[in-house]
Design a protein around this motif. Structure first.
Motif, PDB file in Angstrom:
ATOM      1  N   HIS A 268       0.823  -1.217   0.000  1.00  0.00           N
ATOM      2  CA  HIS A 268       0.000   0.000   0.000  1.00  0.00           C
ATOM      3  C   HIS A 268       0.855   1.265   0.000  1.00  0.00           C
ATOM      4  O   HIS A 268       0.407   2.322  -0.447  1.00  0.00           O
TER       5      HIS A 268
ATOM      6  N   TRP B  62       0.684  -0.707  -4.905  1.00  0.00           N
ATOM      7  CA  TRP B  62       0.573  -1.979  -5.598  1.00  0.00           C
ATOM      8  C   TRP B  62      -0.461  -2.861  -4.915  1.00  0.00           C
ATOM      9  O   TRP B  62      -0.750  -2.711  -3.732  1.00  0.00           O
ATOM     10  N   GLU B  63      -1.006  -3.826  -5.680  1.00  0.00           N
ATOM     11  CA  GLU B  63      -1.939  -4.821  -5.143  1.00  0.00           C
ATOM     12  C   GLU B  63      -1.579  -6.184  -5.704  1.00  0.00           C
ATOM     13  O   GLU B  63      -1.111  -6.290  -6.833  1.00  0.00           O
TER      14      GLU B  63
END
Length: 168
Positions: free
Chosen positions: A132, A136-137
């Motif tokens: 976070h 990005w995920e």
């Protein structure tokens, strides 16, 4: 005929469920002792002075063997890359290393739920930051492989004839 050093044979229980991957030497021993029969071969043969035998790719035990619960496979670089199909969890490109989602420097542990395959570029860009923090995920939730995936994690040979026997 000279044998490839890396050749392996898939061993099935009498119920046709996969048990393990064995060496050609072990496979021949099982067939010659009557403990297993050959289900798949590639047409090549093994020869001795008095007998010849088809090169076994898939064997089936003649008697059912009870198998206790399997011990979990450890998350090594090889097994993590295998679980994630050698694809980077961040960019989807080819992966050549692993990354800890929660970095070890921040208390992350080396376990299946915290390790993903990554390319060197993404691994370097992420460094010791949280996802976070850099926006990005993950496209999936990392999990320990189960069943056949765990069985095959120890095998580096991808034999096309095995696919019919490895369906979940």
């Amino acid at each position: 005929m000279l044998m490839p050093v890396t050749h392996r044979t898939l061993l099935l229980n009498a119920s046709l469920e996969p048990l393990c991957v064995v060496s050609v030497h072990r496979a021949v021993t099982l067939v010659m002792s009557g403990k297993a029969s050959i289900l798949e071969t590639d047409g090549r043969e093994l020869h001795s002075e008095r007998t010849s035998l088809p090169l076994p790719l898939v064997l089936c035990l003649t008697r059912y063997v009870h198998v206790p619960m399997r011990k979990a496979v450890a998350p090594t670089r090889r097994t993590v890359l295998q679980r994630d199909n050698h694809r980077c969890a961040y960019c989807g490109g080819g992966a050549d290393t692993v990354d800890h989602v929660l970095p070890r420097s921040r208390g992350g542990r080396h376990e299946w739920t915290n390790v993903v395959a990554a390319c060197s570029r993404c691994n370097h860009r992420k460094a010791d930051r949280l996802l976070h923090e850099i926006g990005w995920e993950l496209p999936f939730v990392p999990r320990a492989p189960r069943g056949l995936a765990a069985l095959m994690a120890g095998s580096h040979v991808d034999e096309p004839t095995w696919s019919a026997y490895l369906v979940a």
